[in-house]
Each structure stands twice: as C-alpha cells, then as structure tokens.
Design an enzyme around this catalytic site. Structure first.
Site, PDB file in Angstrom:
ATOM      1  N   ASP A 252       0.865  -1.177   0.000  1.00  9.30           N
ATOM      2  CA  ASP A 252       0.000   0.000   0.000  1.00  9.30           C
ATOM      3  C   ASP A 252       0.910   1.238   0.000  1.00  9.30           C
ATOM      4  O   ASP A 252       1.801   1.337  -0.828  1.00  9.30           O
ATOM      5  CB  ASP A 252      -0.961  -0.065   1.192  1.00  9.30           C
ATOM      6  CG  ASP A 252      -1.982   1.064   1.219  1.00  9.30           C
ATOM      7  OD1 ASP A 252      -2.974   0.988   0.474  1.00  9.30           O
ATOM      8  OD2 ASP A 252      -1.779   2.017   1.995  1.00  9.30           O
TER       9      ASP A 252
ATOM     10  N   HIS B 204      -6.939  -6.317  -1.485  1.00  6.65           N
ATOM     11  CA  HIS B 204      -5.903  -5.298  -1.290  1.00  6.65           C
ATOM     12  C   HIS B 204      -4.868  -5.666  -0.236  1.00  6.65           C
ATOM     13  O   HIS B 204      -3.725  -5.216  -0.305  1.00  6.65           O
ATOM     14  CB  HIS B 204      -6.570  -3.979  -0.901  1.00  6.65           C
ATOM     15  CG  HIS B 204      -5.601  -2.858  -0.688  1.00  6.65           C
ATOM     16  ND1 HIS B 204      -4.771  -2.400  -1.685  1.00  6.65           N
ATOM     17  CD2 HIS B 204      -5.306  -2.126   0.425  1.00  6.65           C
ATOM     18  CE1 HIS B 204      -4.016  -1.418  -1.206  1.00  6.65           C
ATOM     19  NE2 HIS B 204      -4.312  -1.239   0.062  1.00  6.65           N
TER      20      HIS B 204
END
Length: 330
Positions: A102, A304
């Site tokens: 991320d 994610h």
C-alpha cells in the site's frame, strides 16, 4: 535467531519510531500502508527470520506507536524515504532489502530510486510505481473520480480524522473487510468513492462476517496499537495523503529516473488499486519502469491486503527473490 518478535524504539531524523524485529542476518525492512502498522506483517516475521534474515517492521512516522509530528508538511516523500535510510543506519546496517505494501510500496520504490547504493533489492505489494506525471495528481483524480474519491476526501484536515477515530475498531473492521478479496467492492474491483452527503465509512458497510484471514483478535490488536494517539489516531496516516501534490513538486528532479535495483511486484486479482485511473497502463509498463523486475503472476481472488490475505504465496515469492539477490556488500 530470536524466536519471538521483539519491540523497541529508535530515534530517526528527530522522530521516535517503534519497530518490531525478529531474526539475524541480512536486513529486510517491511513497510506497512494505511490504515495499518507493523502487525500487518505478522505472517512474514517467522518464515523470513527462519530463512536467515533480520526482519524489521517499523510503525512509520505518524502511525500506531511511532511519534506523530504535528506539521502536515512533515509527511512528505522526502521525509518518509529519509526515515527508511535513517532507520537502516540506526540499525547498524549499510544496506537493506526494502519491501512495502500500500503506501509502503511507494516509499519502498522511491527509496530504491533515490538510493540504489543502500537498497540492494526492492519489493512492492499492491501499488506499482507511478512515474511523475505532467500535472499535480489531485487535479487529475478530481476530474476522473470526483470529490468523493477517498484520497480527495482525506484532504480536509480533521474530517476523516474524526470519523475514523470515533470508533477505531469499527473503522478497521470496515476498511479491512471492505478491501478484502471476499468483499462485494472487489468483485470486480471498484474505487472507494464516498457518495455526496455521506460519510467516509458509509461506502464500506459493516461486514456480515469477517473474511477468513481476519479475526476479531486482529481488529483488537490494530485498535490497541493506535490507541496512544487518541482523537488523532488516524491523523498521521492521513497526513501522508495531504502531501500527494507536494510530493509531485518535491520530486521534480527525479522525473524519468528508473528503478534499477532488483525488484519484485505482487498484487491481488481483486485489489481495489486496479480500479484507480491509469493503473492498467502502469502495470503494462512495469518492465520499463523497473528493468530488473521479477513479476509474480497476480494472486487469484486476493484483494488489497496482500500479505495478510495470501501469506504463504507472499512469503514464498519473497524468499525466492531474496535468495536470488547478490550478497550483502561488505
């Protein structure tokens, strides 16, 4: 080799950072993203340290147990990459492999781009490197996704901060479940956009049940790790977003510079990042951006939270990548 994860604090560039550490050997730094901390790497410590590496995962500046500078401008990419280099030095090392997920991925990519003498290998999960474009990024995001896109929503100081800090456990539960490969939001992946008149978490409803990789105990750990900052629990991480355009200004001198150290990229098939403008083109251009790239096929069904959702696959790829790197410079 140490048998458990050990916790300590180091002073880096005038900021007190909390680190979690396990193992001895060549240094591997693990950089988390938003809204996470060292704990997002809980499945990597054991396998990497058992293979003969010194694994260190900091809470990056502004997050969890680490110090939270008050000035929004203290969270620029120059500060964040400076922390990585400073941490490597503070740990008594000359080089490291840097792995990021991320927001940690752009920090890892940029550190490798700026300091290939220090970063002997770089790996990024979820977020590919994004070369500097011709205009500030936020204007383009506004035009393409509107004011409700979460990165735009985050820009106003105090707004998202208060909404997330009101009930951190609920915030973690909704965001982590919402970005999971099990979520309706990721089938197919769609950008996180807040409807007009709604609040941040309205776009990520309370899950009926947690995905298999996430437990209530995990939520409790995240909540506890963030508790020290009280009403500003999420402000440090949000301030990273508030420097997006400033990063574009500060990194002008590096425009066009490739990432030349050995590199690894991994991402989930259902990662929300895939719905961001231009990401498809970035993925197609990876080998031009990183000429020394090893790309792992996308992880089927993975959302994610790459290293938490698919720890075995991530660990195997990281260990193969680490084993192929040249020896540490003496």
């Amino acid at each position: 080799m140490t048998s458990t994860v050990e916790h300590s604090f180091v002073e880096v560039n005038g900021v007190r950072l909390h680190i979690a550490e396990q193992g001895r050997g060549p240094l591997v730094l693990l950089l988390h993203g938003f809204p996470e901390c060292w704990y997002s790497w809980r499945h990597q410590f054991g396998p990497l340290s058992a293979a003969g590496y010194r694994v260190v995962a900091p809470d990056q500046r502004g997050y969890a147990r680490s110090e939270q500078p008050a000035d929004i401008a203290a969270y620029s990419m120059l500060h964040l990459t400076g922390d990585v280099i400073g941490l490597i030095r503070a740990l008594g090392e000359e080089q490291a492999v840097v792995v990021g997920h991320d927001w940690g991925a752009p920090v890892a990519w940029t550190t490798a781009q700026f300091r290939p003498d220090v970063v002997r290998g770089v790996a990024g999960l979820s977020v590919p490197p994004r070369p500097r474009g011709p205009v500030p990024p936020l204007a383009a995001l506004r035009e393409q996704l509107g004011e409700g896109f979460y990165q735009i929503y985050f820009q106003e100081p105090g707004v998202a901060d208060a909404e997330l800090a009101q009930d951190p456990a609920t915030a973690f539960r909704r965001m982590l479940a919402g970005g999971s490969g099990d979520s309706p939001m990721t089938d197919p992946p769609q950008a996180w956009v807040i409807p007009e008149g709604a609040k941040l978490l309205d776009a990520m409803p309370e899950p009926e049940r947690l995905p298999g990789w996430l437990t209530e105990d995990d939520i409790a750990v995240y909540t506890r790790e963030y508790a020290g900052h009280g009403a500003r629990a999420f402000t440090g991480g949000l301030n990273w977003y508030r420097n997006i355009d400033r990063n574009w200004e500060l990194t002008a001198a590096f425009e066009g510079r490739s990432i030349d150290v050995p590199a690894l990229f991994m991402a989930g098939e259902r990662d929300l990042v895939r719905a961001f403008p231009g990401v498809g083109e970035l993925l197609e251009a990876l080998e031009r951006t990183m000429p020394n790239l090893r790309q792992v096929p996308e992880l089927p069904g993975c959302g994610h939270w790459t290293q938490q959702e698919r720890p075995e696959e991530v660990n195997a790829a990281l260990l193969d990548f680490l084993a192929e790197l040249p020896p540490v410079r003496k």
